[in-house]
Design an enzyme around this catalytic site. Sequence first.
Site, mmCIF file in Angstrom:
data_model
loop_
_atom_site.group_PDB
_atom_site.id
_atom_site.type_symbol
_atom_site.label_atom_id
_atom_site.label_comp_id
_atom_site.label_asym_id
_atom_site.label_seq_id
_atom_site.Cartn_x
_atom_site.Cartn_y
_atom_site.Cartn_z
ATOM 1 N N ASN A 90 -7.382 -3.079 14.364
ATOM 2 C CA ASN A 90 -8.973 -3.525 14.159
ATOM 3 C C ASN A 90 -9.273 -4.219 12.903
ATOM 4 O OD1 ASN A 90 -7.733 -2.146 11.761
ATOM 5 N ND2 ASN A 90 -9.218 -0.209 11.579
ATOM 6 N N HIS A 123 -6.993 -4.931 10.565
ATOM 7 C CA HIS A 123 -6.648 -4.510 8.656
ATOM 8 C C HIS A 123 -5.629 -4.763 8.296
ATOM 9 C CE1 HIS A 123 -4.985 -0.088 9.973
ATOM 10 N NE2 HIS A 123 -3.583 -1.113 9.429
ATOM 11 N N ASP A 162 1.076 -1.310 0.384
ATOM 12 C CA ASP A 162 -0.064 0.031 -0.272
ATOM 13 C C ASP A 162 0.899 1.560 -0.088
ATOM 14 O OD1 ASP A 162 1.200 -0.229 2.415
ATOM 15 O OD2 ASP A 162 -0.535 -0.515 3.790
ATOM 16 N N GLU A 198 -9.134 -2.262 5.747
ATOM 17 C CA GLU A 198 -10.031 -1.631 6.661
ATOM 18 C C GLU A 198 -11.248 -1.502 6.888
ATOM 19 O OE1 GLU A 198 -8.398 0.439 9.051
ATOM 20 O OE2 GLU A 198 -8.150 2.272 7.957
HETATM 21 C C1 GLP Z 1 -0.329 -0.230 8.870
HETATM 22 C C2 GLP Z 1 -0.295 -0.126 7.772
HETATM 23 C C3 GLP Z 1 -0.114 -2.053 7.617
HETATM 24 C C4 GLP Z 1 0.648 -1.947 8.735
HETATM 25 C C5 GLP Z 1 -0.323 -2.037 10.444
HETATM 26 C C6 GLP Z 1 -0.039 -2.121 11.400
HETATM 27 O O1 GLP Z 1 -1.659 1.123 8.447
HETATM 28 N N1 GLP Z 1 -0.921 -0.080 6.022
HETATM 29 O O2 GLP Z 1 0.199 -2.664 6.921
HETATM 30 O O3 GLP Z 1 0.469 -3.663 9.080
HETATM 31 O O4 GLP Z 1 -1.028 -0.279 9.671
HETATM 32 O O5 GLP Z 1 1.078 -1.044 11.600
HETATM 33 P P1 GLP Z 1 2.481 -1.347 12.975
HETATM 34 O O6 GLP Z 1 3.234 -2.767 12.647
HETATM 35 O O7 GLP Z 1 2.813 0.180 12.669
HETATM 36 O O8 GLP Z 1 0.918 -1.792 14.568
#
Ligand code: GLP
Length: 249
Positions: free
Chosen positions: A136, A138, A67, A143
């Site tokens: 959440n 995702h 992404d 989402e």
């Molecule tokens: C982000 C990314 C995800 C990631 C998630 C958790 O928004 N788009 O790919 O897995 O949130 O992030 P973190 O590893 O900082 O908890």
Amino acid sequence: MQLIIAKDYGEMCAKAARLFAAEITLKPDCLLGLATGSTPVGLYDALIGKFAEGELDFSQVRTVNLDEYAGLPGSHPQSYRYFMDHHLFDWVNIDKRNTYLPDGTAVDSEAECARYERQIEALGQVDIQLLGIGLNGHIGFNEPGDSFPAATHVTDLAPSTIRANARFFRSIDEVPTRALTMGIGTILKAKKIVLLTNGAAKAETLYQMMYGPVTPQLPASILQFHPDVVVFADEEAASVIRERTSADR
Ligand code: GLP
């Protein structure tokens, strides 16, 4: 789904790095699906370490990222292109022409998503798709919602995701509200999926992902239907699973 519990974040990253290193060794031109966020940073560090020790060669490796934030150019320190360059690509001998992310600055984001989906297809099947998980549930930026989006698409970020990611920006107002993300269908096409998660805050989410109902309200739960998913979790993230199930590996 296979669950591998590590004692802490460092051990989790080291174990996952061995799996990625094996893939790169066995298939030098493998196609890796990569992720951003704080979770995979230690894994990337471990891979950089293996490269520095002469154990790994990235010269033929190809990568596609999950992404990108809408509106952020690759030069923006919070863009995912910048993240990947700084946390991995600049430190190994990968050819950056073989590293792909959606273009967050494309004027027509929908067209860019369609182009990115075609690009991934043209590269072939992703050998290993790395994932983190949002609080959440995702994955990528898919989402919670009423359905599982199939292909790469533009999405509005959930308010809780914007709050969670505000820690990387000077203020919450600077966090983009939209992103371009691989769809659930895109992610599920990967041959193998490796999901990393650490910390007590994600323990309930991880339990729901693995043992709860498969529902678009918790997008990662769809991974229950993929034939080859390996989850690496530290003790804290696995704590709810440990409490409620007999999983003890
Ligand atoms: C982000 C990314 C995800 C990631 C998630 C958790 O928004 N788009 O790919 O897995 O949130 O992030 P973190 O590893 O900082 O908890």
